[in-house]
Design a protein around this motif. Structure first.
Motif, mmCIF file in Angstrom:
data_model
loop_
_atom_site.group_PDB
_atom_site.id
_atom_site.type_symbol
_atom_site.label_atom_id
_atom_site.label_comp_id
_atom_site.label_asym_id
_atom_site.label_seq_id
_atom_site.Cartn_x
_atom_site.Cartn_y
_atom_site.Cartn_z
ATOM 1 N N ARG A 287 -3.198 -16.818 15.559
ATOM 2 C CA ARG A 287 -1.751 -16.762 15.404
ATOM 3 C C ARG A 287 -1.348 -16.979 13.949
ATOM 4 N NH1 ARG A 287 0.683 -17.203 20.340
ATOM 5 N NH2 ARG A 287 2.572 -18.114 19.489
ATOM 6 N N THR A 288 -0.226 -16.366 13.561
ATOM 7 C CA THR A 288 0.326 -16.508 12.212
ATOM 8 C C THR A 288 1.820 -16.798 12.344
ATOM 9 O OG1 THR A 288 0.950 -14.194 11.998
ATOM 10 C CG2 THR A 288 -1.322 -14.768 11.375
ATOM 11 N N LEU A 289 2.504 -16.940 11.226
ATOM 12 C CA LEU A 289 3.959 -17.114 11.264
ATOM 13 C C LEU A 289 4.632 -15.889 11.889
ATOM 14 C CD1 LEU A 289 4.690 -18.819 7.812
ATOM 15 C CD2 LEU A 289 4.717 -19.859 10.091
ATOM 16 N N SER A 290 4.103 -14.707 11.622
ATOM 17 C CA SER A 290 4.646 -13.486 12.222
ATOM 18 C C SER A 290 4.457 -13.486 13.735
ATOM 19 C CB SER A 290 3.980 -12.250 11.620
ATOM 20 O OG SER A 290 4.319 -12.119 10.265
ATOM 21 N N THR A 291 3.362 -14.080 14.188
ATOM 22 C CA THR A 291 3.112 -14.182 15.627
ATOM 23 C C THR A 291 4.204 -15.022 16.275
ATOM 24 O OG1 THR A 291 0.738 -14.168 15.158
ATOM 25 C CG2 THR A 291 1.401 -14.797 17.392
ATOM 26 N N GLU A 292 4.486 -16.169 15.665
ATOM 27 C CA GLU A 292 5.523 -17.067 16.194
ATOM 28 C C GLU A 292 6.877 -16.363 16.205
ATOM 29 O OE1 GLU A 292 4.733 -19.964 17.526
ATOM 30 O OE2 GLU A 292 2.657 -19.652 16.916
ATOM 31 N N ASN A 293 7.200 -15.645 15.137
ATOM 32 C CA ASN A 293 8.467 -14.923 15.032
ATOM 33 C C ASN A 293 8.593 -13.885 16.147
ATOM 34 O OD1 ASN A 293 10.926 -13.934 13.893
ATOM 35 N ND2 ASN A 293 9.757 -12.362 12.829
ATOM 36 N N ALA A 294 7.553 -13.090 16.345
ATOM 37 C CA ALA A 294 7.584 -12.044 17.376
ATOM 38 C C ALA A 294 7.653 -12.656 18.772
ATOM 39 C CB ALA A 294 6.360 -11.141 17.249
ATOM 40 N N GLU A 295 6.918 -13.731 18.989
ATOM 41 C CA GLU A 295 6.916 -14.361 20.305
ATOM 42 C C GLU A 295 8.282 -14.962 20.623
ATOM 43 O OE1 GLU A 295 3.472 -16.414 22.723
ATOM 44 O OE2 GLU A 295 4.198 -17.729 21.129
ATOM 45 N N GLN A 296 8.893 -15.638 19.658
ATOM 46 C CA GLN A 296 10.228 -16.188 19.874
ATOM 47 C C GLN A 296 11.234 -15.073 20.147
ATOM 48 O OE1 GLN A 296 11.085 -18.668 16.495
ATOM 49 N NE2 GLN A 296 9.565 -20.196 17.064
ATOM 50 N N PHE A 297 11.120 -13.980 19.398
ATOM 51 C CA PHE A 297 12.001 -12.833 19.622
ATOM 52 C C PHE A 297 11.811 -12.303 21.049
ATOM 53 C CE2 PHE A 297 13.113 -8.394 19.714
ATOM 54 C CZ PHE A 297 14.313 -8.355 19.016
ATOM 55 N N ALA A 298 10.567 -12.162 21.488
ATOM 56 C CA ALA A 298 10.269 -11.640 22.825
ATOM 57 C C ALA A 298 10.864 -12.533 23.911
ATOM 58 C CB ALA A 298 8.761 -11.494 23.021
ATOM 59 N N HIS A 299 10.783 -13.846 23.742
ATOM 60 C CA HIS A 299 11.347 -14.764 24.730
ATOM 61 C C HIS A 299 12.869 -14.654 24.767
ATOM 62 C CE1 HIS A 299 7.466 -16.341 25.636
ATOM 63 N NE2 HIS A 299 7.295 -16.859 24.428
ATOM 64 N N ARG A 300 13.493 -14.549 23.596
ATOM 65 C CA ARG A 300 14.955 -14.364 23.550
ATOM 66 C C ARG A 300 15.344 -13.029 24.176
ATOM 67 N NH1 ARG A 300 14.530 -15.463 18.204
ATOM 68 N NH2 ARG A 300 15.709 -13.601 17.659
ATOM 69 N N LEU A 301 14.559 -11.984 23.886
ATOM 70 C CA LEU A 301 14.834 -10.665 24.465
ATOM 71 C C LEU A 301 14.682 -10.718 25.984
ATOM 72 C CD1 LEU A 301 15.545 -7.696 23.940
ATOM 73 C CD2 LEU A 301 13.095 -7.248 23.690
ATOM 74 N N ALA A 302 13.663 -11.406 26.478
ATOM 75 C CA ALA A 302 13.457 -11.545 27.923
ATOM 76 C C ALA A 302 14.661 -12.227 28.566
ATOM 77 C CB ALA A 302 12.174 -12.324 28.209
ATOM 78 N N ALA A 303 15.182 -13.262 27.916
ATOM 79 C CA ALA A 303 16.364 -13.956 28.442
ATOM 80 C C ALA A 303 17.570 -13.025 28.426
ATOM 81 C CB ALA A 303 16.640 -15.214 27.627
ATOM 82 N N HIS A 304 17.709 -12.251 27.353
ATOM 83 C CA HIS A 304 18.845 -11.335 27.224
ATOM 84 C C HIS A 304 18.767 -10.207 28.251
ATOM 85 C CE1 HIS A 304 22.254 -9.715 24.962
ATOM 86 N NE2 HIS A 304 21.714 -8.528 25.169
ATOM 87 N N LEU A 305 17.574 -9.710 28.520
ATOM 88 C CA LEU A 305 17.400 -8.587 29.439
ATOM 89 C C LEU A 305 17.235 -9.012 30.900
ATOM 90 C CD1 LEU A 305 14.983 -6.306 27.364
ATOM 91 C CD2 LEU A 305 17.451 -6.005 27.715
ATOM 92 N N ALA A 306 17.079 -10.302 31.153
ATOM 93 C CA ALA A 306 16.808 -10.782 32.512
ATOM 94 C C ALA A 306 17.855 -10.303 33.505
ATOM 95 C CB ALA A 306 16.717 -12.309 32.528
ATOM 96 N N ARG A 307 19.099 -10.304 33.119
ATOM 97 C CA ARG A 307 20.164 -9.895 34.041
ATOM 98 C C ARG A 307 20.159 -8.395 34.322
ATOM 99 N NH1 ARG A 307 23.229 -8.108 29.988
ATOM 100 N NH2 ARG A 307 23.761 -9.419 28.268
ATOM 101 N N THR A 308 19.448 -7.627 33.508
ATOM 102 C CA THR A 308 19.405 -6.170 33.691
ATOM 103 C C THR A 308 18.180 -5.725 34.496
ATOM 104 O OG1 THR A 308 18.140 -5.704 31.685
ATOM 105 C CG2 THR A 308 20.542 -5.866 31.447
ATOM 106 N N GLY A 309 17.260 -6.654 34.743
ATOM 107 C CA GLY A 309 16.053 -6.314 35.485
ATOM 108 C C GLY A 309 14.939 -5.735 34.627
ATOM 109 N N VAL A 310 15.135 -5.705 33.308
ATOM 110 C CA VAL A 310 14.103 -5.202 32.392
ATOM 111 C C VAL A 310 13.203 -6.371 32.006
ATOM 112 C CG1 VAL A 310 13.646 -4.106 30.160
ATOM 113 C CG2 VAL A 310 15.638 -3.400 31.514
#
Length: 165
Positions: free
Chosen positions: A71-94
């Motif tokens: 893992r690198t700093l970019s890994t942490e950045n992408a993973e945090q983004f993915a978790h936020r995106l998952a929360a944002h898309l959760a209501r849409t079923g994506v």
């Protein structure tokens, strides 16, 4: 192989490349480069709009590990983004999955150079090209293994999962 359209997402510090698959999951194509939002909302909203426009059922976010798989700093950045995106898309079923994307940008740059594009010319599309590489890799993994690639992103910024590649 699951049927349906998937999005590929390449998370950068300034831009986010987005690609999409065909409904049969055979081929990834570029869609758009989304500016990274300082507030972290406008980019999420645009990706949700793209998912709705294309009727995607899943977004595949590239997880940039170093060449040793660490893992690198970019890994942490992408993973945090993915978790936020998952929360944002959760209501849409994506759903959102994270997939190892080592060397996706390097591969995309090489493909653009081979097509006669110089670096300055390709800056606006390099992120899309990297998203295509990430998504195509994920599609190929699923086609060969019969299982969804990578691991699911939790809908929380602190959620973690384990790679299954």
């Amino acid at each position: 192989m699951r049927s349906g359209i998937r999005l590929g997402v390449d998370v950068g510090k300034a831009r986010i490349g987005v690609a999409r698959s065909d409904p049969h999951g055979m081929l990834a194509t570029p869609v758009e480069t989304v500016p990274r939002a300082a507030d972290g909302r406008a980019d999420m909203m645009r990706i949700a709009e793209i998912a709705a426009e294309h009727e995607a059922f899943e977004a595949v976010v590239g997880l940039p590990l170093n060449l040793r798989g660490e893992r690198t700093l970019s890994t942490e950045n992408a993973e945090q983004f993915a978790h936020r995106l998952a929360a944002h898309l959760a209501r849409t079923g994506v759903s959102v999955r994270l997939v190892d994307e080592r060397l996706s940008t390097v591969s995309a740059q090489g493909q653009l150079r081979a097509a006669g594009k110089r670096t300055k010319q390709s800056r606006t599309i390099i992120d899309q090209a990297a998203a295509v590489v990430i998504l195509q890799h994920a599609l190929d993994i699923e086609r060969s293994s019969g299982a969804a690639p990578g691991y699911a992103a939790d809908a929380t910024p602190t959620g973690t999962g384990e790679a299954t590649e």
